[in-house]
Design a protein around this motif. Sequence first.
Motif, PDB file in Angstrom:
ATOM      1  N   UNK A 172      29.687 -53.614 -45.075  1.00 44.42           N
ATOM      2  CA  UNK A 172      30.966 -53.624 -45.772  1.00 44.42           C
ATOM      3  C   UNK A 172      31.511 -52.202 -45.729  1.00 44.42           C
ATOM      4  N   UNK A 173      32.710 -52.020 -46.268  1.00 43.13           N
ATOM      5  CA  UNK A 173      33.340 -50.703 -46.297  1.00 43.13           C
ATOM      6  C   UNK A 173      33.492 -50.297 -47.759  1.00 43.13           C
ATOM      7  N   UNK A 174      33.037 -49.088 -48.096  1.00 43.31           N
ATOM      8  CA  UNK A 174      33.136 -48.644 -49.489  1.00 43.31           C
ATOM      9  C   UNK A 174      34.506 -48.036 -49.782  1.00 43.31           C
ATOM     10  N   UNK A 175      34.706 -47.637 -51.041  1.00 46.25           N
ATOM     11  CA  UNK A 175      36.013 -47.121 -51.479  1.00 46.25           C
ATOM     12  C   UNK A 175      36.405 -45.825 -50.790  1.00 46.25           C
ATOM     13  N   UNK A 176      35.450 -45.132 -50.179  1.00 49.53           N
ATOM     14  CA  UNK A 176      35.750 -43.907 -49.443  1.00 49.53           C
ATOM     15  C   UNK A 176      35.927 -44.155 -47.945  1.00 49.53           C
ATOM     16  N   UNK A 177      35.868 -45.437 -47.535  1.00 49.38           N
ATOM     17  CA  UNK A 177      36.067 -45.789 -46.131  1.00 49.38           C
ATOM     18  C   UNK A 177      34.822 -45.699 -45.272  1.00 49.38           C
ATOM     19  N   UNK A 178      33.661 -45.520 -45.902  1.00 43.14           N
ATOM     20  CA  UNK A 178      32.416 -45.425 -45.141  1.00 43.14           C
ATOM     21  C   UNK A 178      31.746 -46.788 -45.019  1.00 43.14           C
ATOM     22  N   UNK A 179      31.083 -47.049 -43.888  1.00 44.65           N
ATOM     23  CA  UNK A 179      30.345 -48.302 -43.751  1.00 44.65           C
ATOM     24  C   UNK A 179      29.099 -48.295 -44.638  1.00 44.65           C
ATOM     25  N   UNK A 180      28.790 -49.441 -45.198  1.00 46.41           N
ATOM     26  CA  UNK A 180      27.580 -49.649 -46.009  1.00 46.41           C
ATOM     27  C   UNK A 180      26.853 -50.842 -45.404  1.00 46.41           C
ATOM     28  N   UNK A 181      25.590 -50.673 -45.031  1.00 48.09           N
ATOM     29  CA  UNK A 181      24.823 -51.743 -44.401  1.00 48.09           C
ATOM     30  C   UNK A 181      23.606 -52.070 -45.238  1.00 48.09           C
ATOM     31  N   UNK A 182      23.292 -53.356 -45.318  1.00 48.95           N
ATOM     32  CA  UNK A 182      22.073 -53.754 -46.010  1.00 48.95           C
ATOM     33  C   UNK A 182      21.441 -54.930 -45.293  1.00 48.95           C
ATOM     34  N   UNK A 183      20.143 -55.050 -45.446  1.00 49.00           N
ATOM     35  CA  UNK A 183      19.420 -56.195 -44.896  1.00 49.00           C
ATOM     36  C   UNK A 183      19.548 -57.348 -45.879  1.00 49.00           C
ATOM     37  N   UNK A 184      19.762 -58.536 -45.351  1.00 42.80           N
ATOM     38  CA  UNK A 184      19.859 -59.745 -46.171  1.00 42.80           C
ATOM     39  C   UNK A 184      19.066 -60.859 -45.510  1.00 42.80           C
ATOM     40  N   UNK A 185      18.893 -61.932 -46.232  1.00 39.10           N
ATOM     41  CA  UNK A 185      18.296 -63.124 -45.645  1.00 39.10           C
ATOM     42  C   UNK A 185      19.235 -63.641 -44.558  1.00 39.10           C
TER      43      UNK A 185
END
Length: 140
Positions: free
Chosen positions: A23-36
């Motif tokens: 996803x993209x955070x409020x500062x415009x940086x990508x945020x990645x996480x592992x999910x099922x």
Amino acid sequence: MLRNPEQTIGNLIDKQSVSFVSSVDEDGFPNTKAMLPPRKREGIKTFYFTTNTSSMRVAQYRKNSKACIYFCDKRFFRGIMLKGTMEVLEDSKSKEMIWQEGDTMYYHKGVTDPDYCVLKFTAQSGRYYANFSSETFIIE
């Protein structure tokens, strides 16, 4: 060149036990996480995931729907990145569609738990990596 992208990519995705969701955070940086892995997929265009309504990721998608999902077959060092948009669905039809027995472990109040929602990812384009080369493609 991928001969049958939907089948090749679909098979790779279906065999993975982990999805990487960005996803993209409020500062415009990508945020990645592992999910099922996704609970349901329609071809290589639409994917449905479960998550907590109260999560940071849901808040980010509500502000900016741009998203990316990634699947990696580490055994053969192949990967697929899909770019598109993520919707947060809280209607009962969507929640019931991907609910599974045992989900009460995460959502104690069951399928109607207000902290349970569905993430619907719709792909627009992709990039497939295998055999030391990459290929970009559009998803109709």
